[in-house]
Motif scaffolding. Structure first.
Motif, PDB file in Angstrom:
ATOM      1  N   ARG A   1      54.916  41.232  58.210  1.00  0.00           N
ATOM      2  CA  ARG A   1      54.752  41.043  56.769  1.00  0.00           C
ATOM      3  C   ARG A   1      53.409  40.385  56.468  1.00  0.00           C
ATOM      4  NH1 ARG A   1      59.574  38.251  54.303  1.00  0.00           N
ATOM      5  NH2 ARG A   1      58.659  36.257  54.871  1.00  0.00           N
ATOM      6  N   GLY A   2      52.634  41.050  55.598  1.00  0.00           N
ATOM      7  CA  GLY A   2      51.425  40.453  55.068  1.00  0.00           C
ATOM      8  C   GLY A   2      51.742  39.907  53.695  1.00  0.00           C
ATOM      9  N   GLY A   3      51.562  40.758  52.660  1.00  0.00           N
ATOM     10  CA  GLY A   3      51.938  40.353  51.311  1.00  0.00           C
ATOM     11  C   GLY A   3      53.372  40.684  50.962  1.00  0.00           C
ATOM     12  N   GLY A   4      54.045  41.494  51.786  1.00  0.00           N
ATOM     13  CA  GLY A   4      55.452  41.836  51.530  1.00  0.00           C
ATOM     14  C   GLY A   4      55.651  42.843  50.425  1.00  0.00           C
ATOM     15  N   HIS A   5      54.609  43.646  50.117  1.00  0.00           N
ATOM     16  CA  HIS A   5      54.661  44.565  48.979  1.00  0.00           C
ATOM     17  C   HIS A   5      55.139  45.972  49.360  1.00  0.00           C
ATOM     18  CE1 HIS A   5      53.172  44.458  44.731  1.00  0.00           C
ATOM     19  NE2 HIS A   5      53.068  43.175  45.002  1.00  0.00           N
ATOM     20  N   SER A   6      55.671  46.143  50.546  1.00  0.00           N
ATOM     21  CA  SER A   6      56.146  47.455  50.972  1.00  0.00           C
ATOM     22  C   SER A   6      57.240  47.964  50.034  1.00  0.00           C
ATOM     23  CB  SER A   6      56.695  47.367  52.398  1.00  0.00           C
ATOM     24  OG  SER A   6      57.470  48.482  52.731  1.00  0.00           O
ATOM     25  N   PHE A   7      57.009  49.130  49.408  1.00  0.00           N
ATOM     26  CA  PHE A   7      58.037  49.715  48.541  1.00  0.00           C
ATOM     27  C   PHE A   7      59.369  49.876  49.277  1.00  0.00           C
ATOM     28  CE2 PHE A   7      54.656  51.071  45.585  1.00  0.00           C
ATOM     29  CZ  PHE A   7      55.290  50.893  44.364  1.00  0.00           C
TER      30      PHE A   7
ATOM     31  N   ILE B   1      45.373  47.570  42.613  1.00  0.00           N
ATOM     32  CA  ILE B   1      45.422  47.290  41.176  1.00  0.00           C
ATOM     33  C   ILE B   1      46.467  46.254  40.789  1.00  0.00           C
ATOM     34  CG2 ILE B   1      44.544  49.593  40.623  1.00  0.00           C
ATOM     35  CD1 ILE B   1      47.458  50.295  39.745  1.00  0.00           C
ATOM     36  N   VAL B   2      47.156  45.669  41.766  1.00  0.00           N
ATOM     37  CA  VAL B   2      48.122  44.593  41.490  1.00  0.00           C
ATOM     38  C   VAL B   2      47.699  43.407  42.352  1.00  0.00           C
ATOM     39  CG1 VAL B   2      50.533  43.864  41.635  1.00  0.00           C
ATOM     40  CG2 VAL B   2      49.975  46.197  40.921  1.00  0.00           C
ATOM     41  N   SER B   3      47.389  42.277  41.721  1.00  0.00           N
ATOM     42  CA  SER B   3      46.691  41.213  42.435  1.00  0.00           C
ATOM     43  C   SER B   3      47.548  40.522  43.492  1.00  0.00           C
ATOM     44  CB  SER B   3      46.150  40.175  41.451  1.00  0.00           C
ATOM     45  OG  SER B   3      47.186  39.409  40.869  1.00  0.00           O
ATOM     46  N   HIS B   4      48.877  40.649  43.406  1.00  0.00           N
ATOM     47  CA  HIS B   4      49.710  40.010  44.433  1.00  0.00           C
ATOM     48  C   HIS B   4      50.100  40.968  45.553  1.00  0.00           C
ATOM     49  CE1 HIS B   4      53.100  41.730  42.150  1.00  0.00           C
ATOM     50  NE2 HIS B   4      52.679  41.085  41.071  1.00  0.00           N
ATOM     51  N   THR B   5      49.426  42.091  45.653  1.00  0.00           N
ATOM     52  CA  THR B   5      49.564  42.986  46.806  1.00  0.00           C
ATOM     53  C   THR B   5      48.872  42.363  48.013  1.00  0.00           C
ATOM     54  OG1 THR B   5      49.455  44.883  45.310  1.00  0.00           O
ATOM     55  CG2 THR B   5      49.109  45.325  47.652  1.00  0.00           C
ATOM     56  N   GLY B   6      49.423  42.582  49.215  1.00  0.00           N
ATOM     57  CA  GLY B   6      48.789  42.089  50.429  1.00  0.00           C
ATOM     58  C   GLY B   6      47.610  42.953  50.846  1.00  0.00           C
ATOM     59  N   VAL B   7      46.554  42.299  51.309  1.00  0.00           N
ATOM     60  CA  VAL B   7      45.363  43.014  51.763  1.00  0.00           C
ATOM     61  C   VAL B   7      45.677  43.902  52.967  1.00  0.00           C
ATOM     62  CG1 VAL B   7      43.101  42.697  52.853  1.00  0.00           C
ATOM     63  CG2 VAL B   7      43.745  41.311  50.877  1.00  0.00           C
ATOM     64  N   ALA B   8      46.479  43.403  53.897  1.00  0.00           N
ATOM     65  CA  ALA B   8      46.670  44.106  55.166  1.00  0.00           C
ATOM     66  C   ALA B   8      47.336  45.463  54.985  1.00  0.00           C
ATOM     67  CB  ALA B   8      47.488  43.239  56.128  1.00  0.00           C
ATOM     68  N   GLY B   9      48.479  45.484  54.318  1.00  0.00           N
ATOM     69  CA  GLY B   9      49.178  46.749  54.144  1.00  0.00           C
ATOM     70  C   GLY B   9      48.372  47.744  53.342  1.00  0.00           C
ATOM     71  N   LEU B  10      47.741  47.269  52.268  1.00  0.00           N
ATOM     72  CA  LEU B  10      46.916  48.151  51.450  1.00  0.00           C
ATOM     73  C   LEU B  10      45.796  48.764  52.280  1.00  0.00           C
ATOM     74  CD1 LEU B  10      46.031  48.543  48.074  1.00  0.00           C
ATOM     75  CD2 LEU B  10      44.047  47.578  49.222  1.00  0.00           C
ATOM     76  N   THR B  11      45.095  47.928  53.039  1.00  0.00           N
ATOM     77  CA  THR B  11      43.953  48.404  53.815  1.00  0.00           C
ATOM     78  C   THR B  11      44.376  49.405  54.881  1.00  0.00           C
ATOM     79  OG1 THR B  11      42.778  46.312  53.482  1.00  0.00           O
ATOM     80  CG2 THR B  11      42.056  47.691  55.316  1.00  0.00           C
ATOM     81  N   LEU B  12      45.402  49.075  55.638  1.00  0.00           N
ATOM     82  CA  LEU B  12      45.772  49.916  56.767  1.00  0.00           C
ATOM     83  C   LEU B  12      46.258  51.293  56.336  1.00  0.00           C
ATOM     84  CD1 LEU B  12      47.454  47.201  59.003  1.00  0.00           C
ATOM     85  CD2 LEU B  12      45.198  48.245  59.296  1.00  0.00           C
ATOM     86  N   GLY B  13      46.709  51.423  55.081  1.00  0.00           N
ATOM     87  CA  GLY B  13      47.086  52.736  54.573  1.00  0.00           C
ATOM     88  C   GLY B  13      45.946  53.499  53.932  1.00  0.00           C
ATOM     89  N   GLY B  14      44.820  52.843  53.706  1.00  0.00           N
ATOM     90  CA  GLY B  14      43.663  53.500  53.099  1.00  0.00           C
ATOM     91  C   GLY B  14      43.038  52.660  52.014  1.00  0.00           C
TER      92      GLY B  14
END
Length: 463
Positions: free
Chosen positions: A74-80, A135-148
């Motif tokens: 878990r990075g930011g925990g924003h996984s749908f 576009i959502v500031s409480h998204t985790g950097v790690a998950g977002l980055t690793l997906g693109g």
């Protein structure tokens, strides 16, 4: 199969060698830290290892491997789909590792894997710089980055992974490797879109780009009754538009926010949200034709801090609500696609359900498709169809609305953004990457995680 923990000797040894917290059911803080952003996900890990540094991550990974527990990261925990937590397993929680180090002269930033987008934006915007992100500031950097990593400035500066210079990774063996163009280049290729399949990234190094701190940004709203006319006008307006312009078409019920007039709240609306990543006056001129088109019911465009614009969607995706998403890429907004969008947008009944139709192209499309594991550089648009509710009440109905909308678009599907997948099965993951990239990712998986320890993700099987 998830194993249950046996005698506490191993857990005691883990706690003794761990700088951060190791939480088990009943411990103070366990209930708080087991919860993730998507409130429809209610899981109870056997252990939560809240890491404070790389050594903690190595210790936790080795414990997970040796104990046989299913490991979630878990990075930011924003996984749908809730892939950052697990029933009865081990959560390697990176959130305490949230440091951001900015070198404005070199225009680079070092970012730990527990950081959120807003924390990175805050640090970089102090210097008028930016990492392209979501576009959502409480998204985790790690998950977002690793997906693109798609977001407001991608058409000018590319995806998040296009600004990634290196990443430090803890492998399934608990070893640390660095991936870049010059070190483990094949792994670096895979990390830029291949998700968390190869290990736990602990640190990212990003190139920074000039932006703001003030941008021309916001949204204009029209009645959903005007959806066809708005979308046709939008299609013509963005044809040949500058890279500085990034737009997202939104359908929803007008939200109850201070900027929304009371008489508009709850009415079905279609909006064009945008950010102009360039001169404010130029942005105003570029946006003017769309803003004045037809009969808008609300116009919220203005020069504003980029930090404020980055938080525009935060109230619509707050923690603890129930979220479900279906997604697809399409090549263009044909009249037929516009018809589907208009029809299904009018069926929205939840105050939290929405679609975001992302404009792609620009700098994203000018990177060679095989340069990174990310797929979708040639997409015209990316649909994010959210069937959401504030609580569990009515959630199944909204999920079905999202599925029906997505199904109606099936004849025009060209691909899918991997970060917008739910748990849709291995065939869907392969489809997201395409056969050639999937085979290359599977070979990397075999090299770095042959036992598939890191399988709670959009999983690539070892090839």
């Amino acid at each position: 199969m998830t194993r249950t923990l046996g005698p506490g000797t191993a857990v005691a040894a883990l706690r003794a060698s761990f700088e951060g917290q190791v939480l088990a059911p009943g411990d103070d803080g366990y209930e708080e830290h087991r919860r993730v952003w998507n409130g429809s996900i209610d899981r109870h890990p056997a252990l939560i290892a809240r890491c404070t540094g790389v050594d903690d991550v190595r210790t936790a990974v080795r414990f997970g491997r040796d104990s046989g527990l299913t490991v979630a990261v878990r990075g930011g925990g924003h996984s749908f789909p809730g892939l950052s937590t697990v029933d009865g397993g081990l959560v390697v929680d990176l959130r305490p590792m949230a440091g951001v180090r900015v070198d404005p002269d070199a225009r680079v930033a070092g970012v730990q894997a527990g950081a959120l987008l807003g924390e990175v934006d805050q640090a970089t915007q102090e210097h008028g710089l930016v990492v392209p992100s979501g576009i959502v500031s409480h998204t985790g950097v790690a998950g977002l980055t690793l997906g693109g990593g798609i977001g407001w400035v991608m058409r000018r500066y590319g995806l998040t992974v296009d600004s990634l210079e290196s990443a430090d990774l803890v492998t399934a063996d608990g070893e640390v490797v660095r991936a870049s163009e010059d070190e483990d280049a094949e792994l670096f290729w895979g990390l830029r879109g291949g998700g968390g399949n190869f290990g736990v990234v602990t640190d990212f190094r990003f190139r920074l780009h000039p932006l703001g701190p003030t941008v021309m940004a916001g949204a204009t709203f029209w009645s959903m009754d005007d959806a066809e006319q708005v979308l046709r006008r939008y299609r013509d307006w963005i044809d040949g538009c500058p890279d500085e312009l990034m737009t997202i078409v939104v359908q929803r019920l007008a939200p109850a926010l201070p900027v929304v007039p009371a008489e508009l709240v709850g009415r079905p609306v279609i909006a064009v949200a945008a950010c102009y990543a360039g001169d404010v006056d130029e942005g105003e001129a570029v946006l003017r034709p769309m803003r004045s088109s037809g009969s808008p019911v609300l116009d919220l465009f203005a020069p504003k801090p980029f930090l404020a614009h980055q938080q525009m969607f935060d109230p619509s995706f707050r923690h603890g609500c129930s979220y479900y998403v279906r997604s697809c890429d399409v090549a263009e907004l044909t009249d037929e696609v516009i018809g589907v969008v208009a029809e299904h947008g009018r069926r929205i009944t939840s105050p939290m359900s929405s679609i975001a139709l992302w404009q792609m192209g620009g700098a994203v499309a000018r990177v060679a498709d095989d340069a990174t594991a990310f797929s979708g550089r040639s997409a015209g648009f990316t649909f994010n169809i959210n069937g959401n509710t504030p609580t569990a009440e009515g959630f199944e109905e909204q999920r079905q609305w999202a599925r029906d909308y997505w199904t109606a678009l099936t004849p025009w599907h060209t691909g899918v953004y991997v970060n917008f997948l739910m748990e849709e099965g291995g065939a869907r993951v392969r489809q997201a990457y395409g056969d050639a990239k999937y085979r290359r990712l599977a070979a990397l998986k075999r090299e770095y995680d042959p036992a598939n320890l890191f399988r709670l993700n959009q999983n690539v099987l070892p090839g």
